[in-house]
Design a protein around this motif. Sequence first.
Motif, PDB file in Angstrom:
ATOM      1  N   LEU A 131       0.834  -1.205   0.000  1.00 31.68           N
ATOM      2  CA  LEU A 131       0.000   0.000   0.000  1.00 31.68           C
ATOM      3  C   LEU A 131       0.870   1.257   0.000  1.00 31.68           C
ATOM      4  O   LEU A 131       0.622   2.192  -0.768  1.00 31.68           O
ATOM      5  CB  LEU A 131      -0.929  -0.009   1.207  1.00 31.68           C
ATOM      6  CG  LEU A 131      -1.864   1.177   1.328  1.00 31.68           C
ATOM      7  CD1 LEU A 131      -2.832   1.203   0.151  1.00 31.68           C
ATOM      8  CD2 LEU A 131      -2.623   1.116   2.632  1.00 31.68           C
ATOM      9  N   LEU A 132       1.908   1.259   0.827  1.00 36.75           N
ATOM     10  CA  LEU A 132       2.819   2.402   0.849  1.00 36.75           C
ATOM     11  C   LEU A 132       3.574   2.543  -0.467  1.00 36.75           C
ATOM     12  O   LEU A 132       3.768   3.652  -0.972  1.00 36.75           O
ATOM     13  CB  LEU A 132       3.803   2.269   2.008  1.00 36.75           C
ATOM     14  CG  LEU A 132       3.210   2.447   3.403  1.00 36.75           C
ATOM     15  CD1 LEU A 132       4.269   2.157   4.462  1.00 36.75           C
ATOM     16  CD2 LEU A 132       2.637   3.837   3.570  1.00 36.75           C
ATOM     17  N   MET A 133       3.992   1.426  -1.046  1.00 35.98           N
ATOM     18  CA  MET A 133       4.688   1.470  -2.327  1.00 35.98           C
ATOM     19  C   MET A 133       3.763   1.975  -3.432  1.00 35.98           C
ATOM     20  O   MET A 133       4.181   2.741  -4.305  1.00 35.98           O
ATOM     21  CB  MET A 133       5.238   0.089  -2.678  1.00 35.98           C
ATOM     22  CG  MET A 133       6.386  -0.301  -1.790  1.00 35.98           C
ATOM     23  SD  MET A 133       7.012  -1.990  -1.948  1.00 35.98           S
ATOM     24  CE  MET A 133       6.648  -2.488  -3.563  1.00 35.98           C
ATOM     25  N   LEU A 144       4.417   5.289  -5.672  1.00 41.59           N
ATOM     26  CA  LEU A 144       4.463   5.195  -7.134  1.00 41.59           C
ATOM     27  C   LEU A 144       3.413   6.073  -7.782  1.00 41.59           C
ATOM     28  O   LEU A 144       3.676   6.742  -8.785  1.00 41.59           O
ATOM     29  CB  LEU A 144       4.275   3.736  -7.559  1.00 41.59           C
ATOM     30  CG  LEU A 144       4.356   3.464  -9.055  1.00 41.59           C
ATOM     31  CD1 LEU A 144       5.727   3.842  -9.599  1.00 41.59           C
ATOM     32  CD2 LEU A 144       4.063   2.008  -9.340  1.00 41.59           C
ATOM     33  N   LEU A 145       2.216   6.102  -7.204  1.00 40.69           N
ATOM     34  CA  LEU A 145       1.155   6.949  -7.743  1.00 40.69           C
ATOM     35  C   LEU A 145       1.544   8.421  -7.661  1.00 40.69           C
ATOM     36  O   LEU A 145       1.306   9.187  -8.594  1.00 40.69           O
ATOM     37  CB  LEU A 145      -0.149   6.696  -6.996  1.00 40.69           C
ATOM     38  CG  LEU A 145      -1.374   7.409  -7.523  1.00 40.69           C
ATOM     39  CD1 LEU A 145      -1.653   6.976  -8.962  1.00 40.69           C
ATOM     40  CD2 LEU A 145      -2.569   7.109  -6.648  1.00 40.69           C
ATOM     41  N   TRP A 146       2.167   8.817  -6.564  1.00 38.74           N
ATOM     42  CA  TRP A 146       2.627  10.201  -6.442  1.00 38.74           C
ATOM     43  C   TRP A 146       3.677  10.509  -7.497  1.00 38.74           C
ATOM     44  O   TRP A 146       3.627  11.544  -8.145  1.00 38.74           O
ATOM     45  CB  TRP A 146       3.207  10.432  -5.042  1.00 38.74           C
ATOM     46  CG  TRP A 146       3.846  11.782  -4.926  1.00 38.74           C
ATOM     47  CD1 TRP A 146       3.223  12.970  -4.716  1.00 38.74           C
ATOM     48  CD2 TRP A 146       5.237  12.069  -5.071  1.00 38.74           C
ATOM     49  NE1 TRP A 146       4.146  13.983  -4.701  1.00 38.74           N
ATOM     50  CE2 TRP A 146       5.385  13.462  -4.902  1.00 38.74           C
ATOM     51  CE3 TRP A 146       6.358  11.289  -5.301  1.00 38.74           C
ATOM     52  CZ2 TRP A 146       6.629  14.073  -4.987  1.00 38.74           C
ATOM     53  CZ3 TRP A 146       7.590  11.904  -5.376  1.00 38.74           C
ATOM     54  CH2 TRP A 146       7.715  13.286  -5.216  1.00 38.74           C
ATOM     55  N   TRP A 147       4.623   9.579  -7.703  1.00 41.80           N
ATOM     56  CA  TRP A 147       5.703   9.811  -8.655  1.00 41.80           C
ATOM     57  C   TRP A 147       5.172   9.891 -10.083  1.00 41.80           C
ATOM     58  O   TRP A 147       5.555  10.765 -10.849  1.00 41.80           O
ATOM     59  CB  TRP A 147       6.739   8.693  -8.529  1.00 41.80           C
ATOM     60  CG  TRP A 147       7.937   8.914  -9.386  1.00 41.80           C
ATOM     61  CD1 TRP A 147       8.941   9.799  -9.178  1.00 41.80           C
ATOM     62  CD2 TRP A 147       8.244   8.240 -10.601  1.00 41.80           C
ATOM     63  NE1 TRP A 147       9.865   9.706 -10.182  1.00 41.80           N
ATOM     64  CE2 TRP A 147       9.464   8.763 -11.076  1.00 41.80           C
ATOM     65  CE3 TRP A 147       7.607   7.237 -11.329  1.00 41.80           C
ATOM     66  CZ2 TRP A 147      10.039   8.313 -12.248  1.00 41.80           C
ATOM     67  CZ3 TRP A 147       8.199   6.790 -12.501  1.00 41.80           C
ATOM     68  CH2 TRP A 147       9.400   7.334 -12.940  1.00 41.80           C
ATOM     69  N   VAL A 148       4.268   8.967 -10.449  1.00 40.14           N
ATOM     70  CA  VAL A 148       3.712   8.952 -11.804  1.00 40.14           C
ATOM     71  C   VAL A 148       2.795  10.151 -12.011  1.00 40.14           C
ATOM     72  O   VAL A 148       2.758  10.738 -13.091  1.00 40.14           O
ATOM     73  CB  VAL A 148       2.949   7.626 -12.050  1.00 40.14           C
ATOM     74  CG1 VAL A 148       2.127   7.685 -13.311  1.00 40.14           C
ATOM     75  CG2 VAL A 148       3.923   6.470 -12.105  1.00 40.14           C
ATOM     76  N   GLY A 149       2.051  10.526 -10.978  1.00 39.64           N
ATOM     77  CA  GLY A 149       1.051  11.564 -11.130  1.00 39.64           C
ATOM     78  C   GLY A 149       1.554  12.988 -11.045  1.00 39.64           C
ATOM     79  O   GLY A 149       0.767  13.925 -11.166  1.00 39.64           O
ATOM     80  N   THR A 169      -6.166   7.440 -13.701  1.00 40.58           N
ATOM     81  CA  THR A 169      -5.102   6.508 -13.319  1.00 40.58           C
ATOM     82  C   THR A 169      -5.433   5.809 -12.013  1.00 40.58           C
ATOM     83  O   THR A 169      -5.263   4.587 -11.890  1.00 40.58           O
ATOM     84  CB  THR A 169      -3.761   7.263 -13.188  1.00 40.58           C
ATOM     85  OG1 THR A 169      -3.474   7.931 -14.406  1.00 40.58           O
ATOM     86  CG2 THR A 169      -2.633   6.322 -12.835  1.00 40.58           C
ATOM     87  N   VAL A 170      -5.932   6.559 -11.047  1.00 44.12           N
ATOM     88  CA  VAL A 170      -6.318   5.975  -9.759  1.00 44.12           C
ATOM     89  C   VAL A 170      -7.445   4.962  -9.953  1.00 44.12           C
ATOM     90  O   VAL A 170      -7.406   3.853  -9.408  1.00 44.12           O
ATOM     91  CB  VAL A 170      -6.740   7.078  -8.761  1.00 44.12           C
ATOM     92  CG1 VAL A 170      -7.386   6.479  -7.532  1.00 44.12           C
ATOM     93  CG2 VAL A 170      -5.548   7.924  -8.380  1.00 44.12           C
TER      94      VAL A 170
END
Length: 55
Positions: free
Chosen positions: A14-16, A20-25, A36-37
């Motif tokens: 969940l943390l990963m 990753l979502l923060w980095w991609v987004g 994307t979410v």
Amino acid sequence: MPPDLLRLEIIAPLLMYCALLWWVGRGLSWTAWFATVAVTLVLIAFVVLVERGWR
């Protein structure tokens, strides 16, 4: 809280995923970010259903 919610095998992915979502987004518009979410959550739900044998 039930002990199942505190297991590392649930918390670590969940943390990963959030990282990753923060980095991609970072460069996405809000619409693309929400799409994307949504797609990612549908894929996660599908994998969980398959893993549990469609129960």
